[in-house]
Motif scaffolding. Sequence first.
Motif, PDB file in Angstrom:
ATOM      1  N   PHE A 106       0.839  -1.198   0.000  1.00 29.51           N
ATOM      2  CA  PHE A 106       0.000   0.000   0.000  1.00 29.51           C
ATOM      3  C   PHE A 106       0.874   1.248   0.000  1.00 29.51           C
ATOM      4  CE2 PHE A 106      -2.168   3.409   2.343  1.00 29.51           C
ATOM      5  CZ  PHE A 106      -3.234   3.620   1.483  1.00 29.51           C
ATOM      6  N   TYR A 107       1.924   1.226   0.817  1.00 27.94           N
ATOM      7  CA  TYR A 107       2.821   2.387   0.886  1.00 27.94           C
ATOM      8  C   TYR A 107       3.445   2.657  -0.488  1.00 27.94           C
ATOM      9  CZ  TYR A 107       6.317   5.614   2.775  1.00 27.94           C
ATOM     10  OH  TYR A 107       7.072   6.723   3.032  1.00 27.94           O
ATOM     11  N   LYS A 108       3.821   1.591  -1.208  1.00 26.07           N
ATOM     12  CA  LYS A 108       4.419   1.747  -2.524  1.00 26.07           C
ATOM     13  C   LYS A 108       3.435   2.364  -3.511  1.00 26.07           C
ATOM     14  CE  LYS A 108       6.911  -0.882  -6.063  1.00 26.07           C
ATOM     15  NZ  LYS A 108       7.403  -2.217  -6.482  1.00 26.07           N
ATOM     16  N   SER A 109       2.147   2.089  -3.299  1.00 30.30           N
ATOM     17  CA  SER A 109       1.120   2.630  -4.207  1.00 30.30           C
ATOM     18  C   SER A 109       0.939   4.138  -4.045  1.00 30.30           C
ATOM     19  CB  SER A 109      -0.225   1.928  -3.969  1.00 30.30           C
ATOM     20  OG  SER A 109      -0.823   2.375  -2.758  1.00 30.30           O
ATOM     21  N   LEU A 110       1.418   4.688  -2.946  1.00 26.60           N
ATOM     22  CA  LEU A 110       1.305   6.132  -2.709  1.00 26.60           C
ATOM     23  C   LEU A 110       2.448   6.834  -3.438  1.00 26.60           C
ATOM     24  CD1 LEU A 110       0.555   5.983   1.147  1.00 26.60           C
ATOM     25  CD2 LEU A 110      -1.105   6.268  -0.711  1.00 26.60           C
ATOM     26  N   SER A 111       2.382   6.782  -4.748  1.00 25.24           N
ATOM     27  CA  SER A 111       3.503   7.242  -5.569  1.00 25.24           C
ATOM     28  C   SER A 111       3.368   8.681  -6.043  1.00 25.24           C
ATOM     29  CB  SER A 111       3.644   6.327  -6.801  1.00 25.24           C
ATOM     30  OG  SER A 111       2.409   6.309  -7.530  1.00 25.24           O
ATOM     31  N   GLU A 112       2.214   9.297  -5.820  1.00 24.77           N
ATOM     32  CA  GLU A 112       2.013  10.680  -6.241  1.00 24.77           C
ATOM     33  C   GLU A 112       2.272  11.614  -5.057  1.00 24.77           C
ATOM     34  OE1 GLU A 112      -1.791  11.221  -7.986  1.00 24.77           O
ATOM     35  OE2 GLU A 112      -1.656   9.401  -9.209  1.00 24.77           O
ATOM     36  N   ALA A 113       2.967  12.681  -5.324  1.00 26.77           N
ATOM     37  CA  ALA A 113       3.316  13.613  -4.238  1.00 26.77           C
ATOM     38  C   ALA A 113       2.185  14.602  -3.979  1.00 26.77           C
ATOM     39  CB  ALA A 113       4.604  14.352  -4.589  1.00 26.77           C
ATOM     40  N   THR A 114       0.990  14.061  -3.712  1.00 25.20           N
ATOM     41  CA  THR A 114      -0.138  14.915  -3.339  1.00 25.20           C
ATOM     42  C   THR A 114      -0.155  15.053  -1.821  1.00 25.20           C
ATOM     43  OG1 THR A 114      -1.695  13.078  -3.109  1.00 25.20           O
ATOM     44  CG2 THR A 114      -1.459  14.068  -5.307  1.00 25.20           C
ATOM     45  N   LEU A 115      -0.838  16.089  -1.322  1.00 19.25           N
ATOM     46  CA  LEU A 115      -0.901  16.276   0.130  1.00 19.25           C
ATOM     47  C   LEU A 115      -1.537  15.076   0.819  1.00 19.25           C
ATOM     48  CD1 LEU A 115      -1.810  20.020   0.819  1.00 19.25           C
ATOM     49  CD2 LEU A 115       0.278  18.797   1.391  1.00 19.25           C
ATOM     50  N   THR A 116      -2.585  14.537   0.225  1.00 24.61           N
ATOM     51  CA  THR A 116      -3.284  13.406   0.843  1.00 24.61           C
ATOM     52  C   THR A 116      -2.361  12.196   0.952  1.00 24.61           C
ATOM     53  OG1 THR A 116      -5.413  14.166  -0.022  1.00 24.61           O
ATOM     54  CG2 THR A 116      -5.273  11.865   0.678  1.00 24.61           C
ATOM     55  N   GLN A 117      -1.669  11.874  -0.144  1.00 24.31           N
ATOM     56  CA  GLN A 117      -0.786  10.711  -0.121  1.00 24.31           C
ATOM     57  C   GLN A 117       0.407  10.940   0.796  1.00 24.31           C
ATOM     58  OE1 GLN A 117       0.233   8.799  -3.775  1.00 24.31           O
ATOM     59  NE2 GLN A 117      -1.812   9.040  -4.676  1.00 24.31           N
ATOM     60  N   LEU A 118       0.959  12.144   0.813  1.00 29.70           N
ATOM     61  CA  LEU A 118       2.086  12.423   1.703  1.00 29.70           C
ATOM     62  C   LEU A 118       1.651  12.347   3.170  1.00 29.70           C
ATOM     63  CD1 LEU A 118       3.762  15.379  -0.226  1.00 29.70           C
ATOM     64  CD2 LEU A 118       4.645  13.052   0.025  1.00 29.70           C
ATOM     65  N   ALA A 119       0.436  12.849   3.463  1.00 29.76           N
ATOM     66  CA  ALA A 119      -0.078  12.779   4.831  1.00 29.76           C
ATOM     67  C   ALA A 119      -0.273  11.330   5.255  1.00 29.76           C
ATOM     68  CB  ALA A 119      -1.392  13.547   4.942  1.00 29.76           C
ATOM     69  N   LEU A 120      -0.788  10.492   4.341  1.00 26.85           N
ATOM     70  CA  LEU A 120      -0.951   9.069   4.649  1.00 26.85           C
ATOM     71  C   LEU A 120       0.397   8.399   4.899  1.00 26.85           C
ATOM     72  CD1 LEU A 120      -3.790   7.755   2.299  1.00 26.85           C
ATOM     73  CD2 LEU A 120      -3.606   7.361   4.762  1.00 26.85           C
ATOM     74  N   LYS A 121       1.379   8.762   4.105  1.00 30.01           N
ATOM     75  CA  LYS A 121       2.713   8.189   4.305  1.00 30.01           C
ATOM     76  C   LYS A 121       3.250   8.532   5.694  1.00 30.01           C
ATOM     77  CE  LYS A 121       4.850   7.701  -0.267  1.00 30.01           C
ATOM     78  NZ  LYS A 121       5.984   8.140  -1.131  1.00 30.01           N
ATOM     79  N   LEU A 122       3.142   9.810   6.059  1.00 33.69           N
ATOM     80  CA  LEU A 122       3.661  10.230   7.361  1.00 33.69           C
ATOM     81  C   LEU A 122       2.884   9.575   8.497  1.00 33.69           C
ATOM     82  CD1 LEU A 122       5.845  12.032   8.585  1.00 33.69           C
ATOM     83  CD2 LEU A 122       4.156  13.864   8.724  1.00 33.69           C
ATOM     84  N   LEU A 123       1.576   9.402   8.309  1.00 36.91           N
ATOM     85  CA  LEU A 123       0.755   8.736   9.325  1.00 36.91           C
ATOM     86  C   LEU A 123       1.234   7.294   9.521  1.00 36.91           C
ATOM     87  CD1 LEU A 123      -3.028   8.928   9.872  1.00 36.91           C
ATOM     88  CD2 LEU A 123      -2.073   6.697   9.352  1.00 36.91           C
ATOM     89  N   ILE A 124       1.505   6.594   8.424  1.00 38.34           N
ATOM     90  CA  ILE A 124       1.969   5.210   8.513  1.00 38.34           C
ATOM     91  C   ILE A 124       3.339   5.145   9.185  1.00 38.34           C
ATOM     92  CG2 ILE A 124       2.731   3.215   7.156  1.00 38.34           C
ATOM     93  CD1 ILE A 124       0.621   4.072   5.038  1.00 38.34           C
ATOM     94  N   LEU A 125       4.240   6.026   8.796  1.00 39.32           N
ATOM     95  CA  LEU A 125       5.618   5.972   9.281  1.00 39.32           C
ATOM     96  C   LEU A 125       5.752   6.334  10.762  1.00 39.32           C
ATOM     97  CD1 LEU A 125       7.298   7.683   6.212  1.00 39.32           C
ATOM     98  CD2 LEU A 125       7.675   5.310   6.942  1.00 39.32           C
ATOM     99  N   THR A 126       4.865   7.207  11.259  1.00 40.85           N
ATOM    100  CA  THR A 126       4.988   7.671  12.648  1.00 40.85           C
ATOM    101  C   THR A 126       4.089   6.926  13.620  1.00 40.85           C
ATOM    102  OG1 THR A 126       3.314   9.377  12.256  1.00 40.85           O
ATOM    103  CG2 THR A 126       5.633  10.003  11.936  1.00 40.85           C
ATOM    104  N   GLY A 127       3.043   6.238  13.112  1.00 37.63           N
ATOM    105  CA  GLY A 127       2.113   5.550  14.009  1.00 37.63           C
ATOM    106  C   GLY A 127       1.186   6.503  14.753  1.00 37.63           C
ATOM    107  N   LEU A 128       1.103   7.744  14.290  1.00 42.61           N
ATOM    108  CA  LEU A 128       0.245   8.735  14.956  1.00 42.61           C
ATOM    109  C   LEU A 128      -1.179   8.690  14.419  1.00 42.61           C
ATOM    110  CD1 LEU A 128       2.643  11.824  14.993  1.00 42.61           C
ATOM    111  CD2 LEU A 128       2.047  10.352  16.928  1.00 42.61           C
ATOM    112  N   ARG A 129      -2.088   9.299  15.169  1.00 40.24           N
ATOM    113  CA  ARG A 129      -3.450   9.497  14.697  1.00 40.24           C
ATOM    114  C   ARG A 129      -3.463  10.601  13.646  1.00 40.24           C
ATOM    115  NH1 ARG A 129      -3.909   8.432  20.211  1.00 40.24           N
ATOM    116  NH2 ARG A 129      -5.378   6.750  20.751  1.00 40.24           N
ATOM    117  N   SER A 130      -4.608  10.788  13.014  1.00 43.81           N
ATOM    118  CA  SER A 130      -4.671  11.764  11.920  1.00 43.81           C
ATOM    119  C   SER A 130      -4.574  13.207  12.413  1.00 43.81           C
ATOM    120  CB  SER A 130      -5.971  11.586  11.128  1.00 43.81           C
ATOM    121  OG  SER A 130      -7.106  11.939  11.907  1.00 43.81           O
ATOM    122  N   MET A 131      -5.045  13.491  13.643  1.00 43.31           N
ATOM    123  CA  MET A 131      -5.046  14.886  14.090  1.00 43.31           C
ATOM    124  C   MET A 131      -3.648  15.497  14.140  1.00 43.31           C
ATOM    125  SD  MET A 131      -6.729  16.755  17.420  1.00 43.31           S
ATOM    126  CE  MET A 131      -8.375  16.767  16.735  1.00 43.31           C
TER     127      MET A 131
END
Length: 403
Positions: free
Chosen positions: A225-250
Amino acid sequence: MRALHKLSAVKARTAPPGKYSDGGGLWLHKRSDGGAQWVLRVTVHGNRREMGLGRAKLDDSRSSDGLTLKEAREAADKWRSVARSDKDPIKERERERREAARERHTLNVVADEAFEARKAELKGDGKAGRWFTPLELHVLPRLGKTPIEDIDQNDIKLTLAPIWHEKADTARKAMNRLGIVMRHAAAMGLDVDLQATEKAKALLGKSRHVAKNVPALPWQEVPNFYKSLSEATLTQLALKLLILTGLRSMPIRHARLDQIDGEVWTVPAEYMKGLKGKAQDFRVPLSKEALAVMEQARPFARDGWLFPNVRKGVLSDATMSRYMERLEMDARPHGFRSSFRTWCAEATDVPREVAEAALAHATGSAVERAYRRTDFLEQRRALMERWADHVTGGSGKVVRMVG
């Protein structure tokens, strides 16, 4: 009957300081400082009672403060009538005042006051409405106009019964907020039943609703799934950071450039679910991959926000979830915390305290936490580097040594 109306308006106005009878127990007391008041003397059950009727208004000013001679006589007639019916006019007046106050203190009024009193504790002074919304939608439409002193467990039961089993979490929040409002009313000196909400819970019974965990992607599938986030859009970048840090969305959505210092991101406590209202902020060790994602997002930053909304503010709470919905995935962004925690348990030997600390979860007793003066930052740094390695397709066994 004793003579009535012995005073004239002129005499009342021009008389020097002293006590003057208008008859029937009505007296005008004029003080040397220029003030004056009306007093009614009556006898109830053989006892003389002296009742103040209010300040005397003896001039021609348009002020509404005080009673004219005519108004004092009308008030005296009313309370003499009460005394003739063998009721104490002073006690009767107090009863009327309490009744009037009771009518004014409806649930609508007290709920608004309770909300105002708690705003300082709520994020953004409660402007988002989440604290008040359960009351506004599910309680106030039925009970809002009811004097709060009249509300009992049966009223609450009938009000929340329609959502008690179908919308259990909303019903729980509404019940909780209502209990806070009842306690606020008691603090105001109102005669409310502080056990009404607990009694209502007993009448409603245990909810049949079965809580469902947020759907999560198995940790083995996160790299794809992480590999599929290949576009540098805000939504995809935010999802990447959420996955990498283990934080909630807020905290992700409210990330600011000035919160980042080198390889550490300090998240204000107000954005951390378990830390709201507490003094300490939460330090997040950033892996090399997380830093790279933040660097990609930096050109989009506006007003200091790393993930701004198109118009104003920050990325919407639902943006990342909707992205995964459009991919027809069952999993949701919050589920990546579960993916990370399960990976910790099944694919690493990391101590439980470190894994829980990475998710900002408290572990151990209150005493143990009081003596534990560490947030395991360095241990978490190594752990998050391993997680990033797994997420980006590696083995997850790489440990970055920190000097």
